[in-house]
Design a protein around this motif. Structure first.
Motif, PDB file in Angstrom:
ATOM      1  N   GLU A 513       0.836  -1.197   0.000  1.00 49.62           N
ATOM      2  CA  GLU A 513       0.000   0.000   0.000  1.00 49.62           C
ATOM      3  C   GLU A 513       0.870   1.246   0.000  1.00 49.62           C
ATOM      4  N   GLY A 514       0.297   2.310  -0.500  1.00 46.67           N
ATOM      5  CA  GLY A 514       1.002   3.577  -0.488  1.00 46.67           C
ATOM      6  C   GLY A 514       1.988   3.722  -1.633  1.00 46.67           C
ATOM      7  N   VAL A 515       2.857   4.706  -1.507  1.00 46.17           N
ATOM      8  CA  VAL A 515       3.843   5.041  -2.534  1.00 46.17           C
ATOM      9  C   VAL A 515       5.234   5.040  -1.890  1.00 46.17           C
ATOM     10  N   THR A 516       6.172   4.382  -2.547  1.00 44.06           N
ATOM     11  CA  THR A 516       7.562   4.396  -2.084  1.00 44.06           C
ATOM     12  C   THR A 516       8.429   5.055  -3.149  1.00 44.06           C
ATOM     13  N   ARG A 534       1.343  -1.751  -8.030  1.00 43.35           N
ATOM     14  CA  ARG A 534       2.173  -2.549  -8.944  1.00 43.35           C
ATOM     15  C   ARG A 534       2.744  -1.712 -10.089  1.00 43.35           C
ATOM     16  N   GLU A 535       2.494  -0.408 -10.077  1.00 38.19           N
ATOM     17  CA  GLU A 535       2.998   0.469 -11.124  1.00 38.19           C
ATOM     18  C   GLU A 535       4.361   1.035 -10.714  1.00 38.19           C
ATOM     19  N   THR A 536       5.262   1.181 -11.684  1.00 35.21           N
ATOM     20  CA  THR A 536       6.620   1.647 -11.380  1.00 35.21           C
ATOM     21  C   THR A 536       7.024   2.768 -12.331  1.00 35.21           C
ATOM     22  N   LEU A 537       7.877   3.635 -11.827  1.00 34.11           N
ATOM     23  CA  LEU A 537       8.420   4.747 -12.596  1.00 34.11           C
ATOM     24  C   LEU A 537       9.897   4.886 -12.264  1.00 34.11           C
ATOM     25  N   VAL A 538      10.727   4.963 -13.296  1.00 33.72           N
ATOM     26  CA  VAL A 538      12.152   5.237 -13.127  1.00 33.72           C
ATOM     27  C   VAL A 538      12.429   6.614 -13.716  1.00 33.72           C
ATOM     28  N   THR A 570       7.145   3.032 -16.764  1.00 31.97           N
ATOM     29  CA  THR A 570       7.592   4.271 -17.401  1.00 31.97           C
ATOM     30  C   THR A 570       9.046   4.522 -17.051  1.00 31.97           C
ATOM     31  N   LEU A 571       9.842   4.783 -18.068  1.00 32.35           N
ATOM     32  CA  LEU A 571      11.234   5.212 -17.881  1.00 32.35           C
ATOM     33  C   LEU A 571      11.330   6.626 -18.418  1.00 32.35           C
ATOM     34  N   LEU A 572      11.688   7.553 -17.554  1.00 27.95           N
ATOM     35  CA  LEU A 572      11.745   8.961 -17.940  1.00 27.95           C
ATOM     36  C   LEU A 572      13.172   9.470 -17.743  1.00 27.95           C
ATOM     37  N   ILE A 573      13.738  10.002 -18.815  1.00 33.37           N
ATOM     38  CA  ILE A 573      15.063  10.623 -18.763  1.00 33.37           C
ATOM     39  C   ILE A 573      14.849  12.125 -18.815  1.00 33.37           C
ATOM     40  N   SER A 574      15.203  12.813 -17.719  1.00 31.68           N
ATOM     41  CA  SER A 574      14.883  14.235 -17.617  1.00 31.68           C
ATOM     42  C   SER A 574      15.520  15.035 -18.748  1.00 31.68           C
ATOM     43  N   ARG A 620      -0.486  13.689 -18.336  1.00 34.88           N
ATOM     44  CA  ARG A 620      -0.928  13.233 -17.015  1.00 34.88           C
ATOM     45  C   ARG A 620      -1.255  11.755 -17.101  1.00 34.88           C
ATOM     46  N   TRP A 621      -0.860  11.000 -16.093  1.00 29.76           N
ATOM     47  CA  TRP A 621      -1.216   9.587 -16.032  1.00 29.76           C
ATOM     48  C   TRP A 621      -1.235   9.141 -14.568  1.00 29.76           C
ATOM     49  N   SER A 622      -1.753   7.948 -14.372  1.00 29.72           N
ATOM     50  CA  SER A 622      -1.855   7.385 -13.032  1.00 29.72           C
ATOM     51  C   SER A 622      -0.703   6.422 -12.801  1.00 29.72           C
ATOM     52  N   LEU A 623      -0.132   6.537 -11.649  1.00 30.80           N
ATOM     53  CA  LEU A 623       0.883   5.589 -11.194  1.00 30.80           C
ATOM     54  C   LEU A 623       0.274   4.846 -10.015  1.00 30.80           C
TER      55      LEU A 623
END
Length: 770
Positions: A513-516, A534-538, A570-574, A620-623
């Protein structure tokens, strides 16, 4: 006596993990007296507590010496004139087009270049790990006496939830400091001497004899513990097949050497008809001599010393026809190992080695000798070590058993004995030694092809979530009962417990639960891993410092594996700077993200055919349960460099996290003009550079926490003192990866925010307070 030795060992082991500052004992006299008294006194009620205190005293004394031998914090990053002998095997490489020579130096004397500025001039340095960057590097031989002008730093490394802790390794290996040569190098004595000189000459001779070999790098690793030429693909193949232990000269290799020596001694004993004491000497002496020779060729590194202690005790026990019990021998080996290396308890190899020996002793008793292939002991090692491997590495290579069933006998009966023979014959007959090396090369080729086949056919190592303590104990006890001789009852209940424990350990648990959020410690760079359900973002992947080391492979990918992430959402390169995107090729080769976004296309690191899109304001999207908004850059904006950074706003349960990349003041003004930028947590723009974090932007954000992702005492000087003062004026609590390691955040479903620093977990007593 056995209980006292074990009690002393437990005192030494335990003290290494206590968060206390050693230094109670100023000399070895009380320690030696306590050790002697504990071993001599016969009354157990008195001897056992005294033995434990003796172990604590010895560990405390050793810890005091370790701390005293480290570079003083006040001298960190200072320049010194040092004089000493080259040790180990110097390694040449090319780092970003510049030649580098890495070597160890046993210090004879050291003095500060500017004593007036530092307040001292003779630090008690012992051993240094140095790098020398220069286009025309000289030939550096072990044993030579040199003087260098160097810049040193106290042992320190990256600290992340998973991954190699380089700073701890430096301390465990006895280094006082690490650094690099800055000039004024002078050779005093050209003639080398000592065991490392012999190793160097053997390396050169092996390189010439086996120049045409396709597996020279493995031969050098097995003969001299020189693994500098191994490629990342080699390490990955051995890791995927559970055979990495074959590359490290350990108990298996030293045991093979002792076995070969014992066989030669048996031939001499029978031929000469020796009996009594001479029979014991003829058996033990060749075994110990050959084991010592192999250990010396491996450089007498601490793991090799541990292996030699265990093998020496076992050799003496067997030579005395088991007049020493297995428990006595194991206790003596344990005590000897911890006396030699009190920090052995921090090494995974320590637990793996002793656990393997205990398992072999347990499962071989009561078995008949008709198992000539020795399959049961290998099954025992595979099954019995499973809980330990899960806890230490969080993974279980499925190819371990078939790979080791072939590789261990191949190394035991062919590769290592032939290699020892080739080393012994090398000074006598180069031709015969070269012929043996050709045979070894052929055997290694067969093994590598077999491992490559297993790597291609079998699934990747199973990433196992660390079991709870209850299930781990149940799993260990069940395996123990299953591996004992058949006369032992309880095998059916043990099988049921084993099945349940494995199911609980392997089957994925409900999404947390929650966001880490984890801001990784990658030095002067940035990498963030975020998980919500179960959603991940790098967000960024960190720099690649050389072809052999990148922070993506070293820290980010292990973290993803430990979290059972096979494919990031999602992999995001700033933006395209190397400190944010340098590890991209290595990361993409493993995680295959479903979506790639970038503020500035990292052309240098992202393959031309790779799918990806520019991020822009309005996306905009949901994580999982969290929402992610892109605040910058504007749609169609063609800005490059730092101001092209993709700025993310992540919100969950009323808590807002702002990830601004490397935007500078101009982008900050543009952002404030179009979007609300207030946040509870912010990753300081541009690592805390003075070109960012304008007073207006800091006042608009007003975060509770500000995190600086920067390198320890890096020459860029991030974060800038003025920037730190601005955030401090807003009552923001500051966190720094440079000082505190990886920073982890957790937001619970009710909006409670918790933050902690990785360097404060499992704190070592030699670490400096931050």
């Amino acid at each position: 006596m056995v209980s006292r030795m074990i009690t002393i060992a437990s005192g030494i082991w335990l003290t290494g993990f206590l968060p206390i500052l050693p230094g109670i004992f100023s000399s070895a006299a009380p320690v030696l007296c306590a050790l002697l008294a504990a071993l001599v006194i016969r009354r157990r009620l008195i001897a056992l507590p005294l033995a434990f205190l003796a172990g604590v005293a010895f560990a405390d004394y050793s810890g005091s010496r370790i701390i005293a031998g480290l570079l003083s914090p006040s001298l960190d990053t200072q320049q010194f004139q040092v004089r000493g002998r080259v040790s180990g095997l110097p390694v040449r490489s090319v780092i970003r087009g510049v030649a580098r020579l890495r070597f160890d130096l046993d210090v004879a004397s050291a003095s500060c270049v500017d004593p007036a500025a530092t307040g001292t001039c003779a630090p008690p340095l012992r051993k240094l790990r140095l790098s020398w960057y220069q286009q025309d590097l000289p030939v550096l031989m072990p044993g030579q006496l040199w003087t260098f002008r160097v810049k040193l730093r106290r042992p320190r490394g990256y600290v992340n939830p998973v991954g190699f802790r380089y700073g701890d390794w430096l301390v465990q290996q006895g280094y006082s400091a690490s650094g690099y040569v800055v000039g004024d190098a002078g050779l005093i004595e050209t003639s080398g001497r000592g065991i490392h000189t012999l190793r160097y000459r053997l390396r050169e001779a092996l390189t010439q004899l086996a120049a045409a070999s396709d597996h020279l790098r493995f031969i050098r690793a097995l003969a001299l513990a020189d693994r500098s030429a191994l490629e990342p693909e080699d390490w990955q193949r051995f890791a995927d097949t559970g055979t990495s232990h074959l590359l490290a000269i350990s108990g298996l290799h030293i045991g093979i050497a002792a076995g070969v020596g014992a066989a030669l001694g048996a031939i001499v004993r029978r031929a000469a008809g020796l009996t009594g004491l001479w029979a014991v000497v003829s058996s033990a002496a060749p075994a110990l001599l050959l084991a010592a020779f192999y250990s010396a060729m491996a450089g007498w590194a601490l793991p090799t010393q541990r292996a030699f202690c265990m093998v020496a005790v076992a050799t003496m026990a067997l030579s005395l026809r088991r007049q020493i019990s297995a428990l006595n021998g194991l206790a003596a080996a344990l005590l000897a190992v911890l006396l030699i290396d009190p920090l052995a308890g921090f090494s995974a190899g320590f637990y793996l080695s002793f656990s393997a020996v205990v398992l072999i002793l347990l499962v071989t008793r009561g078995w008949r000798q008709r198992d000539r292939l020795q399959l049961r002991p290998q099954w025992a090692i595979f099954l019995g070590m499973t809980p330990l491997l899960i806890v230490i590495f969080g993974a279980l290579p499925l190819a371990t058993l078939p790979a080791n069933l072939v590789s261990i006998p191949l190394y035991t009966f062919l590769i290592v004995p032939l290699l020892l023979l080739a080393l012994v014959l090398l000074p006598l007959s180069a031709g015969l030694s070269g012929y043996l090396l050709d045979l070894i090369d052929a055997a290694l080729g067969l093994q590598q092809r077999y491992l490559a086949l297993l790597q291609a056919v079998l699934p990747a190592p199973l990433q196992v979530q660390a079991p709870e303590a209850l299930f781990l104990v149940a799993l260990s006890l069940a395996l123990l009962v299953m591996l004992l001789p058949r006369a032992v009852p309880g095998r059916i209940p043990a099988a049921v417990i084993l099945a349940v424990s494995l199911y609980v350990s392997i089957v994925p648990r409900p999404a947390p639960e929650g966001v880490t959020v984890t801001v990784l410690d990658v030095g002067q760079g940035m990498s963030v891993f975020m998980r919500a359900g179960r959603e991940t973002l790098v967000y960024d992947v960190g720099p690649a410092y050389s072809e052999a080391f990148d922070t993506g492979s070293a820290f980010l990918l292990p973290l993803l594996r430990a979290d059972k992430v096979r494919r990031a959402d999602t992999l995001l390169i700033s933006h395209a700077d190397s400190d944010h995107a340098g590890s991209l090729p290595q990361v993409l080769s493993e995680i295959a993200p479903r979506r790639i976004l970038f503020g500035e296309r990292p052309v240098k690191y992202l393959p031309a055919h790779a799918a990806g899109e520019h991020c822009h304001r309005g996306q905009r999207w949901s994580l999982g349960p969290a929402s992610v908004d892109v605040l910058h850059p504007q749609p169609g904006q063609q800005a490059g460099g730092n101001n092209a950074s993709c700025v993310l706003r992540v919100e969950f349960a009323g808590v807002v996290i702002l990830l601004p990349g490397d935007i500078e003041k101009a982008a900050e003004r543009s952002l404030m003009a179009t979007e609300p930028v207030n946040a509870d947590v912010i990753l300081a723009p541009h690592h805390g550079s003075k070109t960012s974090s304008s007073p207006a932007f800091v006042a608009a954000v007003r975060p509770r926490h500000v995190i600086y992702s920067a390198g320890w005492r890096h020459h860029f000087g991030h974060p800038h003192p003025a920037v730190k003062a601005r955030w401090r004026e807003q009552a923001s609590r500051a966190w720094s990866t440079a000082e505190q390691g990886a920073i982890s955040l957790h937001i619970s479903a009710d909006g409670a925010l918790s933050v902690f620093a990785q360097r404060l977990k499992n704190r070592r007593y030699w670490q400096l307070p931050n």
